[in-house]
Structure formats: C-alpha cells, structure tokens
Design a protein around this motif. Structure first.
Motif, PDB file in Angstrom:
ATOM      1  N   VAL A  96      15.675  16.118   1.564  1.00 17.23           N
ATOM      2  CA  VAL A  96      15.608  16.403   3.002  1.00 17.23           C
ATOM      3  C   VAL A  96      16.066  15.218   3.854  1.00 17.23           C
ATOM      4  O   VAL A  96      16.206  15.358   5.064  1.00 17.23           O
ATOM      5  N   ASN A  97      16.294  14.037   3.242  1.00 18.85           N
ATOM      6  CA  ASN A  97      16.652  12.858   4.035  1.00 18.85           C
ATOM      7  C   ASN A  97      17.962  13.069   4.779  1.00 18.85           C
ATOM      8  O   ASN A  97      18.930  13.555   4.205  1.00 18.85           O
ATOM      9  N   SER A  98      17.970  12.640   6.046  1.00 17.03           N
ATOM     10  CA  SER A  98      19.175  12.811   6.862  1.00 17.03           C
ATOM     11  C   SER A  98      20.367  12.086   6.237  1.00 17.03           C
ATOM     12  O   SER A  98      21.492  12.551   6.330  1.00 17.03           O
ATOM     13  N   SER A  99      20.109  10.956   5.563  1.00 12.42           N
ATOM     14  CA  SER A  99      21.206  10.208   4.944  1.00 12.42           C
ATOM     15  C   SER A  99      21.817  10.967   3.767  1.00 12.42           C
ATOM     16  O   SER A  99      22.878  10.629   3.283  1.00 12.42           O
ATOM     17  N   GLN A 100      21.122  12.019   3.294  1.00 13.72           N
ATOM     18  CA  GLN A 100      21.617  12.802   2.154  1.00 13.72           C
ATOM     19  C   GLN A 100      21.912  14.260   2.551  1.00 13.72           C
ATOM     20  O   GLN A 100      21.820  15.165   1.736  1.00 13.72           O
ATOM     21  N   GLY A 101      22.214  14.465   3.840  1.00 16.31           N
ATOM     22  CA  GLY A 101      22.615  15.815   4.274  1.00 16.31           C
ATOM     23  C   GLY A 101      21.493  16.677   4.829  1.00 16.31           C
ATOM     24  O   GLY A 101      21.692  17.863   5.065  1.00 16.31           O
ATOM     25  N   ALA A 120       0.807  -1.229   0.000  1.00 18.20           N
ATOM     26  CA  ALA A 120       0.000   0.000   0.000  1.00 18.20           C
ATOM     27  C   ALA A 120       0.836   1.274   0.000  1.00 18.20           C
ATOM     28  O   ALA A 120       0.296   2.345  -0.255  1.00 18.20           O
ATOM     29  N   ASP A 121       2.139   1.177   0.313  1.00 25.50           N
ATOM     30  CA  ASP A 121       2.918   2.423   0.286  1.00 25.50           C
ATOM     31  C   ASP A 121       3.950   2.450  -0.832  1.00 25.50           C
ATOM     32  O   ASP A 121       4.830   3.298  -0.885  1.00 25.50           O
ATOM     33  N   ASP A 122       3.794   1.506  -1.749  1.00 24.25           N
ATOM     34  CA  ASP A 122       4.585   1.485  -2.978  1.00 24.25           C
ATOM     35  C   ASP A 122       4.312   2.778  -3.765  1.00 24.25           C
ATOM     36  O   ASP A 122       3.198   3.287  -3.780  1.00 24.25           O
ATOM     37  N   LYS A 123       5.326   3.314  -4.426  1.00 23.33           N
ATOM     38  CA  LYS A 123       5.167   4.616  -5.102  1.00 23.33           C
ATOM     39  C   LYS A 123       4.236   4.552  -6.315  1.00 23.33           C
ATOM     40  O   LYS A 123       3.727   5.577  -6.762  1.00 23.33           O
ATOM     41  N   ALA A 124       4.032   3.349  -6.868  1.00 25.06           N
ATOM     42  CA  ALA A 124       3.077   3.232  -7.989  1.00 25.06           C
ATOM     43  C   ALA A 124       1.641   3.183  -7.449  1.00 25.06           C
ATOM     44  O   ALA A 124       0.729   3.790  -8.025  1.00 25.06           O
ATOM     45  N   ILE A 125       1.435   2.500  -6.323  1.00 22.95           N
ATOM     46  CA  ILE A 125       0.106   2.437  -5.691  1.00 22.95           C
ATOM     47  C   ILE A 125      -0.309   3.831  -5.210  1.00 22.95           C
ATOM     48  O   ILE A 125      -1.487   4.207  -5.256  1.00 22.95           O
ATOM     49  N   TYR A 126       0.681   4.612  -4.757  1.00 18.40           N
ATOM     50  CA  TYR A 126       0.452   5.984  -4.272  1.00 18.40           C
ATOM     51  C   TYR A 126      -0.461   6.777  -5.213  1.00 18.40           C
ATOM     52  O   TYR A 126      -1.336   7.523  -4.775  1.00 18.40           O
ATOM     53  N   VAL A 168      10.215   2.902  -7.613  1.00 24.41           N
ATOM     54  CA  VAL A 168       9.045   2.645  -6.755  1.00 24.41           C
ATOM     55  C   VAL A 168       9.414   1.845  -5.509  1.00 24.41           C
ATOM     56  O   VAL A 168       8.694   1.866  -4.504  1.00 24.41           O
ATOM     57  N   GLY A 169      10.551   1.138  -5.540  1.00 21.37           N
ATOM     58  CA  GLY A 169      10.922   0.310  -4.386  1.00 21.37           C
ATOM     59  C   GLY A 169      11.962   0.936  -3.487  1.00 21.37           C
ATOM     60  O   GLY A 169      12.277   0.402  -2.427  1.00 21.37           O
ATOM     61  N   ALA A 170      12.533   2.076  -3.893  1.00 15.27           N
ATOM     62  CA  ALA A 170      13.626   2.673  -3.114  1.00 15.27           C
ATOM     63  C   ALA A 170      13.086   3.716  -2.151  1.00 15.27           C
ATOM     64  O   ALA A 170      11.983   4.211  -2.291  1.00 15.27           O
ATOM     65  N   SER A 171      13.913   4.053  -1.141  1.00 13.48           N
ATOM     66  CA  SER A 171      13.546   5.132  -0.220  1.00 13.48           C
ATOM     67  C   SER A 171      14.822   5.845   0.199  1.00 13.48           C
ATOM     68  O   SER A 171      15.917   5.457  -0.183  1.00 13.48           O
ATOM     69  N   GLY A 172      14.661   6.910   0.993  1.00 16.28           N
ATOM     70  CA  GLY A 172      15.835   7.618   1.510  1.00 16.28           C
ATOM     71  C   GLY A 172      16.551   8.458   0.471  1.00 16.28           C
ATOM     72  O   GLY A 172      17.708   8.823   0.647  1.00 16.28           O
ATOM     73  N   GLY A 173      15.862   8.772  -0.645  1.00 12.60           N
ATOM     74  CA  GLY A 173      16.489   9.624  -1.655  1.00 12.60           C
ATOM     75  C   GLY A 173      17.414   8.879  -2.597  1.00 12.60           C
ATOM     76  O   GLY A 173      18.154   9.484  -3.378  1.00 12.60           O
ATOM     77  N   TYR A 174      17.394   7.524  -2.558  1.00 11.67           N
ATOM     78  CA  TYR A 174      18.268   6.738  -3.425  1.00 11.67           C
ATOM     79  C   TYR A 174      17.566   6.417  -4.755  1.00 11.67           C
ATOM     80  O   TYR A 174      16.350   6.351  -4.816  1.00 11.67           O
ATOM     81  N   ASP A 175      18.376   6.174  -5.792  1.00 15.18           N
ATOM     82  CA  ASP A 175      17.896   5.862  -7.151  1.00 15.18           C
ATOM     83  C   ASP A 175      16.803   6.834  -7.584  1.00 15.18           C
ATOM     84  O   ASP A 175      15.690   6.457  -7.938  1.00 15.18           O
ATOM     85  N   MET A 176      17.173   8.112  -7.539  1.00 10.31           N
ATOM     86  CA  MET A 176      16.213   9.181  -7.828  1.00 10.31           C
ATOM     87  C   MET A 176      16.886  10.210  -8.724  1.00 10.31           C
ATOM     88  O   MET A 176      18.058  10.528  -8.546  1.00 10.31           O
ATOM     89  N   LEU A 177      16.136  10.701  -9.697  1.00  7.25           N
ATOM     90  CA  LEU A 177      16.639  11.744 -10.596  1.00  7.25           C
ATOM     91  C   LEU A 177      15.876  13.039 -10.330  1.00  7.25           C
ATOM     92  O   LEU A 177      14.646  13.049 -10.346  1.00  7.25           O
ATOM     93  N   VAL A 178      16.607  14.124 -10.055  1.00  8.47           N
ATOM     94  CA  VAL A 178      15.979  15.445  -9.975  1.00  8.47           C
ATOM     95  C   VAL A 178      16.392  16.174 -11.248  1.00  8.47           C
ATOM     96  O   VAL A 178      17.478  16.746 -11.336  1.00  8.47           O
TER      97      VAL A 178
END
Length: 485
Positions: free
Chosen positions: A462-467, A322-328, A374-384
């Motif tokens: 904003v993730n703490s793992s990314q500063g 239910a919290d998958d980014k595609a289900i979102y 859709v399966g990652a979190s914490g700002g990983y595997d993301m393109l801005v």
C-alpha cells in the motif's frame, strides 16, 4: 457498476459475501447509483487534478534520482461505524501508552530486561538504541511518543491486527486532511447524507500537545518550531502543511544556533529562544557533534541543550528501539507487563529468525510467508512469498541464513479489500489504515486516519512509493451526536 466485482475469499469493507452493501455503506451505495459513468470519470479526473494544483506530492527515489509524484486518490471511502471505532481508539491509546512506558524503562531502570520479558540483546545490539545520548535524561511529561502512527490491517474475518508501530517520524497526516478536502470539494453529495466525525479541531489538539512539552526551565509562553530537512525531503509537503495549520515556524537546521546550551532561532529581529522542536529529521542527523558528524541538517550542540533540559525534542531521541520490527513481536507482552491488561488489538503472528526452530520452519515455508528487514520501511527489502519468483525466494533464503537477526517473517494475511475506482471501473483492492495518536497532557486519536490502498490489482503493497494511493476515512458520529460533518 459492480457486475464484475468479486468479494471472496477476502473480507470486504463495503460488501457482504452476497455483494449486498453492509449496513453502514447502504446510503453511500444508493447515492453511487445516481452517477453516470461519464460523471464518475469526470469527478475522478477533477480529484487527481486538485492534488496536483495544490502541490500535494511526495518524492520517489530510484537509483538516487528523485521523481515528484502526486498521491493517487480513490474516492470510495473507508467507513467505520462508531462502536467499531471506539475499540480501535482504546486499543491505540493502550498500545501507545505501553510503548511509551517501555521507552522510559529501557532508557531508565530497564526492569523489563531484568525480568526477561524482552531479550537484552534486542535492545543493546539495536542500531536505534541511543544509550549514551539518552539514558537517564528527564524529559517533559516522561513522554517519548508525542505522535504515533500505528498501522492496522483486517484479516479475512474482519478482525483488526497491528501491522507496525511508527514512533520516530510518522508521516501522512496532511494526506488525511487533503483526502477529506478533495472529497468535500468534488463529491459534496455524499456529505449531505452522512454524519461524519469532523477533523477541524484536531490540529488544535496537536498544537496543544506540542506546547504541553515545554521544558521546566522555560518561562512565559513556550515557543515551538517544526524542524524539516528541507524542500527536497520526500515528506516536505507534510512538514509544510502541519507547520502552517498549527501556526508554528518551519525551520531548517541552519536557521538555529545553540549558545550556552540554549537553542535559538535566527530571525530578522535577532535570536529567539526555542523551547520545543517538533523534528522531522532522523536521530542521526540532529546534531553533528553527537551523532553523524557529516550531517548538515542538524544543529551543533543540540543534544547538550536537550540533556540540560533547556529544549524538548519531539518525538524523543532513540524511539526507534521501540518500533523496530523485532521488538514489535513483544508489544503484547509489554501491554500485559506495564498495564496489566490484555491487548485490545493484537499483533500479526511474527516469527523471530534468531530462534533456530522458528528459522528452520520459516526456511521450509518461505513461499507462504512475508519476510521483512527489521530496519527497512516503505515496502523495501521485503519478500511476499506467494507472489515471489523462485529466484527471489532463494535470495531471501541466503539473506536469512547470513543475517537471521536482520529479518522477521509473518503469515500472508488475507488483507481486507475495498472497492477502488480509477477512471474506468470498480475493482477490489487491499487496504490498511494508519491511525494517528497525539499525546500531551491528554491523548487524542485522529478520527479515522490515513487509509492506504494498493491500487495495482492484486498487489499487497500500500506504500505510495510502491504504487499505493489514499482514501478518505469516515468515522460515523454516534446517533445521539447528530449533525453533519
């Protein structure tokens, strides 16, 4: 103090476009003028040291090496007026309720799939869908979501949007408390002039919500534990803090055993029956007999005890579906479908890349969009997109073409900003807000939540793992409530 500070083109939490403080920030702004630069610098350093002394750290992993860091803290709070908070609170309760009904449905009759509201393949091909383990199980209160952490952002008009739902093991509640504690210790002047909603009864609500999930087979006073992977987990401080505050035992998998489908905790007085497990380990590691057989973190036989109704596991197994980014993308439809209501707080527009037309449009506009796995979190595997190099855009183009179902895209929202001070000057930083919803027989929303701030100038992460760092979040009391925080 704010001469070089710029407001436009973003929505600023503290300032109007003409750099005048918003009505709910006026008191704070006036108090700020009384500090000298030297006092501000000293207080900033004292605040950071307070986190270090209390051991408030998290672990950042890089090339399989873990580094302990303190959570950077920024003292300019996010202040939310009571009438605004009322809408947020109702919106979060509404969303958590619809998501819980969705989980009860997909692990039950699956009406929402039969009616074509949510595509069946998004469920059946989802790595977090535990059909054979969970389907058809009766769980206490029919409640899969004991604790939700829902991330909100504001756009350039100041309108709230939900960025994502965290329904598995949402972390960060301890930081809400520590941000408030440090703020009161180091900046007590601010609390004398503001009427801020208190956090002090929230742990009682959370503990009660846990006990509300006692299984039907349980007799007498229910016994609950918090299951942690151990001290090397990045969120261990969070686990320790919550267990201490609620007065429940903090255990690891090796501290428990299952006999005849009943879970027991080992203690110096022998075995003690466990009725409720607030787990902070992922589904895959809960039980080596049912999930990942290599797991040393879980308890063999735990799933069978759960299926037999002898133990409650919070949050529920299989919530990740239910919290998958595609289900979102379908949550607003869930709210309409299950509750027959319009969403009080809407999603960010989301492009599903399995859809050929949407995918082609996204591939033509990658430099304008945010792309997430859709399966990652914490700002990983993301393109801005607007901040990415041509090479990075091409890498993501290939990834999308190869695995379109693995990614979603969203417009780059002009995230709201708030002033941050890191020992030298005030500068604008992007912020978001994680709101915690606790659900037992009653639902409680923690007043405020965790404000996270992208402390690197210009950064959107904003993730703490990314500063990123944290801020205290104040919800003002309604006028008639009066009193101090």
């Amino acid at each position: 103090m704010f001469q070089s500070y710029t407001v436009k083109p973003f929505y600023d939490e503290m300032f109007e476009e003409d750099k005048q403080p918003k009505p709910h920030y006026r008191n704070f702004f006036q108090l700020l003028q009384h500090f000298s630069e030297e006092e501000l610098r000293e207080k900033h350093e004292t605040a950071q040291l307070s986190f270090l002394r209390q051991g408030i750290t998290f672990t950042v992993y890089n090339n399989n090496v873990g580094t302990e860091r303190t959570m950077p803290f920024d003292f300019v709070p996010i202040i939310i007026p009571p009438e605004e908070w009322e809408v947020v609170e109702k919106g979060m309760i509404q969303r958590a309720e619809a998501l819980n009904m969705f989980l009860e449905d997909v692990y039950g009759e699956q009406k929402i799939l039969q009616d074509g509201i949510v595509p069946r393949n998004l469920i059946e091909e989802n790595p977090y869908y535990y059909e054979k383990q969970v389907k058809g199980i009766e769980i206490p209160l029919k409640n899969h979501i004991f604790l939700a952490g829902i991330d909100l952002i504001r756009d350039e008009h100041g309108k709230y949007h939900v960025l994502e739902d965290n329904l598995r093991n949402p972390s960060g509640m301890s930081y809400v408390y520590q941000n408030r504690y440090v703020m009161r210790q180091v900046y007590p002047e601010f609390f004398a002039k503001h009427s801020v909603q208190t956090l002090e009864h929230q742990m009682t609500h959370m503990h009660q919500a846990i006990l509300d999930h006692a299984p039907a087979t349980q007799k007498g006073k229910p016994f609950a534990v918090l299951l942690t992977p151990g001290m090397y987990n990045s969120a261990y401080y969070d686990h320790l803090f919550l267990a201490q505050q609620m007065g429940i035992d903090l255990v690891e998998g090796r501290d428990m055993v299952v006999k005849k489908n009943v879970v027991y905790m080992k203690s110096i007085r022998g075995l003690k029956r466990v009725d409720i497990i607030y787990r902070r380990i992922d589904d895959d590691f809960l039980d080596p007999e049912a999930f990942n057989e290599d797991s040393t973190l879980g308890v063999p036989g735990l799933l069978q005890a759960y299926k037999n109704g002898n133990v409650a596991i919070l949050n529920g197994i299989g919530n990740g579906v239910a919290d998958d980014k595609a289900i979102y993308a379908y949550v607003p439809e869930m709210i309409r479908y299950y509750l027959d209501e319009e969403p009080l707080i809407d999603n960010v527009k989301t492009y599903l890349l399995e859809n050929k037309e949407e995918r082609e449009w996204v591939l033509d506009h990658l430099e304008e969009l945010v792309v997430k796995n859709v399966g990652a979190s914490g700002g990983y595997d993301m393109l801005v997109g607007p901040h990415a190099s041509k090479e990075m855009i091409e890498i993501f183009r290939e990834k999308i073409i190869e695995s379109p179902h693995q990614y979603i895209a969203q417009p780059t929202i002009k995230l709201s900003r708030a002033p941050a001070y890191q020992g030298e000057k005030f500068y604008p930083c992007h912020v978001d807000l994680r709101v915690f919803v606790m659900r037992g027989k009653e639902t409680n929303v923690l007043p405020g939540g965790l404000s996270r701030v992208a402390l690197k100038e210009g950064s959107l992460v904003v993730n703490s793992s990314q500063g990123g760092g944290g801020k205290d979040t104040w919800v003002f009391k309604k006028k008639e409530e009066g009193g101090d925080s």
